[in-house]
Scaffold this active site. Structure first.
Site, PDB file in Angstrom:
ATOM      1  N   LYS A 116     -10.548  52.917  72.286  1.00 42.70           N
ATOM      2  CA  LYS A 116      -9.125  52.861  71.925  1.00 42.70           C
ATOM      3  C   LYS A 116      -8.628  51.427  71.806  1.00 42.70           C
ATOM      4  O   LYS A 116      -7.718  51.155  71.034  1.00 42.70           O
ATOM      5  CB  LYS A 116      -8.277  53.634  72.946  1.00 42.70           C
ATOM      6  N   LYS A 200     -16.487  62.422  67.386  1.00 38.90           N
ATOM      7  CA  LYS A 200     -15.784  63.636  67.833  1.00 38.90           C
ATOM      8  C   LYS A 200     -14.607  63.949  66.918  1.00 38.90           C
ATOM      9  O   LYS A 200     -14.028  63.040  66.305  1.00 38.90           O
ATOM     10  CB  LYS A 200     -15.332  63.501  69.292  1.00 38.90           C
ATOM     11  N   LYS A 203      -7.488  63.812  66.451  1.00 35.96           N
ATOM     12  CA  LYS A 203      -6.311  63.785  65.580  1.00 35.96           C
ATOM     13  C   LYS A 203      -6.136  62.434  64.906  1.00 35.96           C
ATOM     14  O   LYS A 203      -5.417  62.307  63.928  1.00 35.96           O
ATOM     15  CB  LYS A 203      -5.056  64.211  66.335  1.00 35.96           C
TER      16      LYS A 203
END
Ligand code: TYM
Length: 335
Positions: A116, A200, A203
């Protein structure tokens, strides 16, 4: 909560317009199967979403929408405690204390932090780094025995175990040391992006066709699956190197309740086109009752409010007990 059953806690972030098929198969769908056997708490992890910039009005409406999605998936508000994380202040309070028992090095090793902080390089805030400690507080406040999550959250549950053991080592048996509870891969603990089946399903997929949202209309679901990246062979089979086909077989198995082996046998003579059409139909079919129930619930905001209010009250009482024990142990003067 009777105290006789094992305790489960889990949560999802209200960070998208709806949850993804990955969230559903990896987490929510499995929670539904646990509600009779365990004492379960299911949280709407709104505090976690602030680690990435959010719009206030959207966050508010997405939180309510997520609660409706929990119930639409089959979680019964009479059997489970469902609550909004920010409604129970003990989460932030315990997170502060646990921060002082967690090492920078441990947090720096979290793969989700590394991912992230690359994705949001302009906003690598302290919350993003510290997020697993808040997650540890979420779990430890309720003395959860098991934490049902997808594979991507396993490392955070393992860190929670380390923090709990460290704290218990100093102060005695304060925390229950939790275990990650991960469904088998065939049930969907690791759903991949339809556009990059090595990553993976998420969203934040750069390609909107990579991710199925639980509120996508049926024709969109069918179209996204039709466009899924596969391989240049022409054999529907589950084996190494066929990431795209393996992912579609897993999705098909998970939404129909069949095994991956059964799914592979069913399509062993099919071409990719027919196979994808069948996976698309089966997935859209699975989403249909979920979406109907969701719409019904969103027309009844009073009901949703009653659920989260009573959830916060019940969760708050349980959390306060653990927090006060912790505060006493570390030496705070009782309030
Ligand atoms: P979040 O909101 O990213 O995801 C919610 C749940 O969905 C699972 N999941 C997947 N499973 C299979 N395949 C995928 N592609 C996929 N994508 C997501 C996740 O593993 C997770 O179980 N930090 C957590 C929320 C949280 C939490 C907690 C969870 C906060 N406090 C305490 C458990 C206990 C998160 O961001 O999940």
């Amino acid at each position: 909560m009777t105290g006789d059953k094992k305790v489960i806690l889990s949560g999802i972030q209200p960070s998208g317009d709806s949850i993804t098929l990955g969230n559903y198969l990896g987490a929510l769908n499995n929670w539904v199967k646990l509600q009779d056997e365990y004492d379960c708490l299911y949280m709407l992890a709104d505090m976690h979403t602030l680690t990435v910039r959010q719009e206030a009005a959207k966050l508010r409406s997405r939180t309510l929408s997520l609660l409706a999605q929990y119930i639409a998936a089959g979680l019964d508000p009479d059997k489970n405690i469902m609550f909004i994380q920010s409604h129970v202040p003990a989460h932030a309070e315990l997170a502060w204390i646990l921060n002082c028992y967690t090492q920078m090095g441990e947090l720096g090793r979290m793969t989700q932090f590394k991912d992230k902080s690359q994705k949001h390089a302009d906003n690598v805030n302290a919350g993003l780094f510290d997020y697993p400690v808040l997650m540890a507080a979420d779990i430890l406040l309720y003395k959860a025995d098991l934490v049902p999550v997808g594979t991507d959250q396993k490392q955070h549950v393992e860190l929670t175990r380390d923090i709990a053991q460290r704290f218990n080592g100093i102060y005695g048996d304060v925390f229950t040391v939790p275990e990650p509870y991960i469904a088998p891969p065939s049930a969907g603990s690791k759903i991949k992006s339809l556009q990059d089946p090595t990553a993976k399903m998420s969203k934040s997929d750069p390609n909107p066709n990579g991710c199925i949202f639980m509120l996508d209309p049926p024709e969109v679901v069918v179209k996204k699956i039709k466009r899924a990246v596969t391989d240049s062979e022409a054999e529907v089979a589950y084996r190494e190197g066929k990431d795209g086909i393996n992912n579609l077989l897993t999705i098909y198995a998970a939404v129909t309740g069949k095994t991956v082996e059964q799914a592979a046998n069913e399509f062993s003579d099919s071409g990719y086109g027919d196979f994808k059409a069948a996976v698309g139909e089966a997935t859209a079919e699975r989403l249909r009752p979920f979406q109907e129930k969701y719409r019904e619930l969103m027309n009844n905001k009073d009901y949703l409010e009653a659920v989260y209010r009573s959830g916060a009250e019940r969760a708050g009482r349980l959390a306060a007990r653990t927090l006060s024990k912790v505060m006493k142990k570390v030496g705070f003067v009782p309030r």
